[in-house]
Every structure is written in structure tokens, then in C-alpha cells.
Design a protein around this motif. Structure first.
Motif, PDB file in Angstrom:
ATOM      1  N   ASP A   1       0.555  -1.360  -0.209  1.00 33.55           N
ATOM      2  CA  ASP A   1       0.357  -0.144  -0.021  1.00 33.55           C
ATOM      3  C   ASP A   1       1.315   1.651   0.067  1.00 33.55           C
ATOM      4  N   GLY A   2       2.060   1.322   0.300  1.00 36.69           N
ATOM      5  CA  GLY A   2       3.258   2.281   0.129  1.00 36.69           C
ATOM      6  C   GLY A   2       3.187   3.621   1.686  1.00 36.69           C
ATOM      7  N   VAL A   3       2.538   2.972   2.350  1.00 33.12           N
ATOM      8  CA  VAL A   3       2.113   3.408   3.708  1.00 33.12           C
ATOM      9  C   VAL A   3       3.532   2.637   4.876  1.00 33.12           C
ATOM     10  N   SER A   4       4.155   4.389   5.616  1.00 33.34           N
ATOM     11  CA  SER A   4       4.720   3.385   5.835  1.00 33.34           C
ATOM     12  C   SER A   4       4.951   3.562   7.955  1.00 33.34           C
ATOM     13  N   ALA A   5       5.110   3.130   8.743  1.00 32.96           N
ATOM     14  CA  ALA A   5       4.621   3.286   9.893  1.00 32.96           C
ATOM     15  C   ALA A   5       5.344   2.021  10.301  1.00 32.96           C
ATOM     16  N   THR A   6       5.606   3.124  11.491  1.00 36.28           N
ATOM     17  CA  THR A   6       7.322   2.046  12.642  1.00 36.28           C
ATOM     18  C   THR A   6       6.308   1.386  13.998  1.00 36.28           C
ATOM     19  N   ARG A   7       4.453   1.439  13.456  1.00 34.76           N
ATOM     20  CA  ARG A   7       4.088   0.647  15.121  1.00 34.76           C
ATOM     21  C   ARG A   7       2.213   1.066  14.216  1.00 34.76           C
ATOM     22  N   MET A   8       1.955  -0.126  14.851  1.00 37.75           N
ATOM     23  CA  MET A   8       0.112  -0.199  14.266  1.00 37.75           C
ATOM     24  C   MET A   8      -0.979   0.806  14.852  1.00 37.75           C
ATOM     25  N   ALA A   9      -0.205   1.689  16.070  1.00 37.81           N
ATOM     26  CA  ALA A   9      -1.308   2.207  16.432  1.00 37.81           C
ATOM     27  C   ALA A   9      -0.830   3.640  15.497  1.00 37.81           C
ATOM     28  N   GLU A  10      -0.015   3.797  14.828  1.00 40.73           N
ATOM     29  CA  GLU A  10      -0.315   4.868  13.735  1.00 40.73           C
ATOM     30  C   GLU A  10      -1.210   4.424  12.037  1.00 40.73           C
ATOM     31  N   LEU A  11      -1.600   2.892  11.893  1.00 45.61           N
ATOM     32  CA  LEU A  11      -2.320   2.666  11.189  1.00 45.61           C
ATOM     33  C   LEU A  11      -3.666   2.523  12.039  1.00 45.61           C
TER      34      LEU A  11
ATOM     35  N   LYS B   1     -15.944  10.296  13.420  1.00 46.47           N
ATOM     36  CA  LYS B   1     -16.337  10.724  13.846  1.00 46.47           C
ATOM     37  C   LYS B   1     -15.787  12.695  13.528  1.00 46.47           C
ATOM     38  N   ALA B   2     -14.642  12.580  13.147  1.00 44.54           N
ATOM     39  CA  ALA B   2     -14.237  14.243  11.790  1.00 44.54           C
ATOM     40  C   ALA B   2     -14.846  14.173  10.696  1.00 44.54           C
ATOM     41  N   ALA B   3     -14.471  12.823  10.769  1.00 45.96           N
ATOM     42  CA  ALA B   3     -15.111  12.637   8.662  1.00 45.96           C
ATOM     43  C   ALA B   3     -16.395  12.284   8.415  1.00 45.96           C
ATOM     44  N   PHE B   4     -16.992  12.092   9.719  1.00 49.45           N
ATOM     45  CA  PHE B   4     -18.075  12.393   9.589  1.00 49.45           C
ATOM     46  C   PHE B   4     -19.155  13.873   9.355  1.00 49.45           C
ATOM     47  N   ASP B   5     -18.061  14.701  10.222  1.00 48.11           N
ATOM     48  CA  ASP B   5     -18.840  15.869  10.524  1.00 48.11           C
ATOM     49  C   ASP B   5     -18.367  16.543   9.438  1.00 48.11           C
ATOM     50  N   ALA B   6     -17.431  16.008   8.757  1.00 50.38           N
ATOM     51  CA  ALA B   6     -16.893  17.311   7.405  1.00 50.38           C
ATOM     52  C   ALA B   6     -17.571  17.220   6.496  1.00 50.38           C
ATOM     53  N   LEU B   7     -18.784  15.884   5.960  1.00 53.66           N
ATOM     54  CA  LEU B   7     -18.879  15.897   5.176  1.00 53.66           C
ATOM     55  C   LEU B   7     -20.029  17.219   4.993  1.00 53.66           C
TER      56      LEU B   7
ATOM     57  N   ALA C   1     -21.930   3.126  11.374  1.00 50.89           N
ATOM     58  CA  ALA C   1     -22.804   1.928  11.362  1.00 50.89           C
ATOM     59  C   ALA C   1     -21.528   1.331  12.957  1.00 50.89           C
ATOM     60  N   GLY C   2     -21.136   2.397  13.942  1.00 53.24           N
ATOM     61  CA  GLY C   2     -20.957   2.228  14.917  1.00 53.24           C
ATOM     62  C   GLY C   2     -19.444   0.810  15.353  1.00 53.24           C
ATOM     63  N   VAL C   3     -18.410   0.521  14.358  1.00 60.37           N
ATOM     64  CA  VAL C   3     -17.398  -0.135  14.371  1.00 60.37           C
ATOM     65  C   VAL C   3     -16.946   0.582  15.697  1.00 60.37           C
ATOM     66  N   THR C   4     -16.364  -0.389  15.845  1.00 55.90           N
ATOM     67  CA  THR C   4     -15.727  -0.642  16.926  1.00 55.90           C
ATOM     68  C   THR C   4     -14.602  -0.251  17.304  1.00 55.90           C
ATOM     69  N   ARG C   5     -13.446  -1.019  16.201  1.00 53.23           N
ATOM     70  CA  ARG C   5     -11.730  -0.584  16.318  1.00 53.23           C
ATOM     71  C   ARG C   5     -11.738  -0.388  14.795  1.00 53.23           C
ATOM     72  N   ALA C   6     -11.007   0.696  14.457  1.00 52.94           N
ATOM     73  CA  ALA C   6     -10.792   0.604  12.349  1.00 52.94           C
ATOM     74  C   ALA C   6      -9.624   0.683  12.407  1.00 52.94           C
TER      75      ALA C   6
ATOM     76  N   LEU D   1      -7.486   3.316  12.797  1.00 51.10           N
ATOM     77  CA  LEU D   1      -8.610   4.769  13.175  1.00 51.10           C
ATOM     78  C   LEU D   1      -9.001   5.075  14.342  1.00 51.10           C
ATOM     79  N   CYS D   2      -8.682   6.004  14.758  1.00 45.57           N
ATOM     80  CA  CYS D   2      -9.417   6.302  16.018  1.00 45.57           C
ATOM     81  C   CYS D   2     -11.204   6.971  15.797  1.00 45.57           C
TER      82      CYS D   2
END
Length: 437
Positions: A61-71, A79-85, A187-192, A73-74
């Protein structure tokens, strides 16, 4: 100029059966190289955990991260994505989610409740329905992004009572689709997690230091995802192995040809292997639909994909009658079946096998994809003969309840003893006999 000319067939032709079978053919067999690569990826993730997922996410995917926490989505980012639509998109997501939820709540009430009864001797027999503890939903993020898939996978899981819903979605080059994120919030996804491919399936199936192990994985994906789901089945449950999208339209000639042409396009635009077929006893109507295809195709942004799909796997078939069209439909067992007729309820009783049946000229398949209410995750490639749409029941399991009374043990013990001795299982027989007076 791009052209689409689905093959024209007649059921009264001597070669129809062979010609049609050739058109329907699609193999679910995965390329051997893909199978081996997927097996390697699964083994790496099972052994390496987070480190392997990070390495494959960087590679594919060409996405660099040093730990999974960076991948991950909190909830605040969702919610911010929803509010910005734009307001129209926010409203549409909420309305679609409400309809999907209402349908699956009715489904749960009809088929997803526990029950029991007592025999005359006091023995209790029944079924206990309980939700799965944790499920994973895979959301495609490559050629196209599908917020509707988030709703269709997460909402029935919620209605079923699943406590944790873990979403994985690839973000090639780090591009996050705001509609997908917003749909996860609605939809109420717990973790992403922004991971995809076989490595995401492996992470869900086996668990890593960060990604929790799930009980079942649902959702569509590419050949690597499909292969990975096959490999991990047994370690976890899966919904199905989906083939290319399909639409079959049964038309009596009363629906505007432009409508039917666009309905055929709606599946053909998914990919070159998608299949769009029209059955009608009206030859002139088939001509009119072909004319509409010729006229409308140049207006479509995905015209090239549509043309390849229709030229490679599409068909316009002249049948002897609507009854014959219904019989052919049952042989195909299509994913999406439109009954484009002024009297659809006349034909619906004749239809036995289909993922979803869309009745009447105003019921375009695309409404089912997004907001009608029933689930759009449907069996393909003829599997509607024995499979059902994704539903609340896919996120539940059933346990039998048995409480034998003292009186009931006298009757059942005698029956069990005879059968157990007949099978040569003496301990089974003795266990039953010890409870006899």
C-alpha cells in the motif's frame, strides 16, 4: 469508439444450451501463484504479528508506519470524517443506515430469537441464540471505496448483538476515503485499521499484538482477499467467497428500454468479469434495449469497463415466454434478479433461486445496493441455490437446549440404549440405562 454488443441468443435455437453455458462459465479457482503467495503472507503474519503486517502494508500500500497504533483509526477521526461531510452525504448515510437497521431488526425478530418448549413429561427442548463475540469486516479500498459495504456488514452485526466489530480497510498511498470513515462512525464500528489484503485477513484470523483475533470475517475483496478467506476458514468463520457481480433482468417489454440498459450497466461497471443478462419474450424490446446501450454507453465515465463486461459476458436472450424466462433464471440462480414487469407478483412465485429479487419497473438493483434495507452482500456464481444474503443470522450461533425430566429419561433411555447397542457403543448405552428405574 467504445461499443458494447452483448451476445444475442434465442432459446428456440438448437445450440442455445451450449452457447448459454459457455457464456455463464466462470471459474472460482485462484491462480496457483496467488494461492502460494497468500499462504506465505498468512504464515508470515501468524508468526510475525504486527511486524509482518507493517512490512506488507509498506510493500503493497505504500504506507510507512513504525507501529500498528499509527494504522488505527480512532473514534474521534471517524466522527470528524462524518462531521466534515456535506450535509447531503451525512443525511444520506444516516437514512440508509436507518433503513438497513430496520430491515435487520425485523429479520432478527423473525429468525434470530431463542425458543423452547416442554414435552408432556416435562422434558425441555429448545434453541438458544447468542451473538458472536467479535467479528472483522473487510472493506475494499483499491479501485473503488464502498461506504455501503460498511453499513451492510456492520449494522446486521450490531443488530445481532456482536460486542466488537473490527474494520480493516486498505488506504493505498495513505489515501483515506472520508465516506468510508463516516460510514464506520454511523454503523458503530468498534475499532478500525488502515490495512488490507491477505495480511489484514491474517491479522483478523490469528490476531497480532494489536489487532484482536475475531470469530468471523465478512466483506468482499480482491483475489488475494478471497484466497486468504478460504485459507483461514476453520480458524474463523467467513461469510462467502464472492465471484464477479451479476444481474439478471426478466422483462416483459413494458419498462422503458433506457431504464433496463442502465440497470445492465450498473453491474457491468463493477469490473470486466461482471455479468449482465436480459431475458425477454419480446424480440423488438431486445432491439430497443440494444439501441439504448449504444446511445447511453458513451455518456458513462466507466464506459470501457462496461463494454468489456457486456462484450465478454453479457447476453440479450429471446425466450419463448416469461414462464421460460423464470425457469432459466432458476437455473442461473443470479445474485441480483430484476422482474421488470407491470405484474411482477405474477412471476415471483415461479422464482426459487436468487440472492435478491427486485420486483417492478421502479425497483432498480442500485436501490438495493445502498438504501432499500435488505443486505447487498449476496451469493454469486449460482450459489444462491444453497446460500442466503448476509444477515443477522450470520453473526449469531445456535445452541441446542435439552433438559430431560426424570420421567422423560425412562422413555428416552430405552430408545437410546437400543440404538447405542446397535452401534456398538456400550458406554453410551450404559449412561442411558443407569438413569432407568
Amino acid at each position: 469508439m467504445i461499443q458494447a454488443t452483448p451476445v444475442r441468443l434465442r432459446t428456440d435455437s438448437a445450440s442455445f444450451a451450449a452457447d448459454f453455458a459457455a457464456r455463464l462459465h466462470w471459474s472460482a479457482d485462484t491462480d496457483a501463484a496467488i494461492e502460494q503467495r497468500v499462504a506465505d503472507i498468512l504464515a508470515d503474519v501468524r508468526q510475525g504479528g504486527d511486524a509482518a503486517v507493517l512490512e506488507y502494508t509498506q510493500r503493497f500500500d505504500g504506507v510507512s508506519a513504525t507501529r500498528m497504533a499509527e494504522l488505527e483509526l480512532c473514534q474521534e477521526e471517524l466522527k470528524a470524517a462524518f462531521d466534515a461531510l456535506p450535509e447531503a452525504q451525512r443525511t444520506a448515510l444516516q437514512q440508509a443506515a436507518a433503513r438497513v437497521r430496520r430491515y435487520h431488526e425485523a429479520q432478527k425478530k423473525a429468525s434470530g430469537e431463542s425458543w423452547s418448549y416442554r414435552d408432556e413429561d416435562g422434558t425441555l427442548l429448545g434453541q438458544k441464540v447468542t451473538p458472536l463475540d467479535r467479528v472483522g469486516i473487510y472493506v475494499p479500498g483499491g479501485k473503488a471505496s464502498y461506504p455501503s459495504s460498511v453499513l451492510m456488514n456492520a449494522i446486521p452485526a450490531h443488530v445481532a448483538g456482536v460486542a466488537e466489530i473490527i474494520m480493516v480497510v486498505p488506504t493505498p498511498r495513505g489515501e483515506k476515503n472520508p465516506l468510508v470513515l463516516a460510514a464506520a462512525y454511523v454503523a458503530g464500528v468498534t475499532r478500525a485499521f488502515t490495512i488490507g489484503g491477505a495480511q489484514a485477513v491474517a491479522a483478523l484470523a490469528y490476531g497480532t499484538e494489536t489487532v484482536p483475533k475475531v470469530d468471523k470475517i465478512t466483506g468482499p475483496g480482491n483475489a488475494y482477499v478471497a484466497s486468504a478467506k478460504k485459507h483461514v476458514f476453520g480458524t474463523v468463520g467467513i461469510d462467502m467467497i464472492a465471484g464477479p457481480s451479476e444481474i439478471l433482468v426478466l422483462a416483459d417489454g413494458t419498462t422503458p428500454p433506457d431504464w433496463v440498459a442502465m440497470d445492465l450497466f450498473s453491474q457491468a461497471e463493477h469490473d470486466e468479469l461482471a455479468q449482465s443478462i436480459l431475458l425477454s419474450p419480446d424480440a423488438a424490446y431486445l432491439d430497443a434495449v440494444q439501441e439504448a446501450i449504444d446511445r447511453l454507453l458513451p455518456t458513462m465515465p466507466r464506459a470501457e469497463i462496461i463494454a468489456k463486461s457486456l462484450n465478454g459476458r453479457g447476453a440479450l436472450i429471446h425466450t419463448r415466454s416469461m414462464e421460460e424466462a423464470c425457469a432459466i433464471s432458476n437455473q442461473i440462480a443470479p445474485e441480483h434478479l430484476e422482474v421488470s414487469s407491470h405484474e411482477p407478483h405474477r412471476w415471483e412465485p415461479l422464482l426459487k433461486h436468487a440472492g435478491a429479487i427486485f420486483l417492478g419497473a421502479y425497483t432498480s438493483e442500485s436501490l438495493g445496493d445502498y438504501c432499500a434495507g435488505p443486505n447487498h452482500v449476496l451469493p454469486t456464481s449460482g450459489t444462491a441455490r444453497f446460500s442466503s444474503p448476509l444477515g443477522v443470522y450470520d453473526f449469531q450461533k445456535r445452541s441446542s437446549l435439552i433438559e430431560v425430566s426424570e420421567q422423560g429419561a425412562q422413555t428416552l433411555g430405552q430408545i437410546a440404549s437400543v440404538i447405542a447397542h446397535g452401534e456398538g457403543l456400550q458406554a453410551h448405552a450404559r449412561a442411558a440405562e443407569m438413569r432407568l428405574k
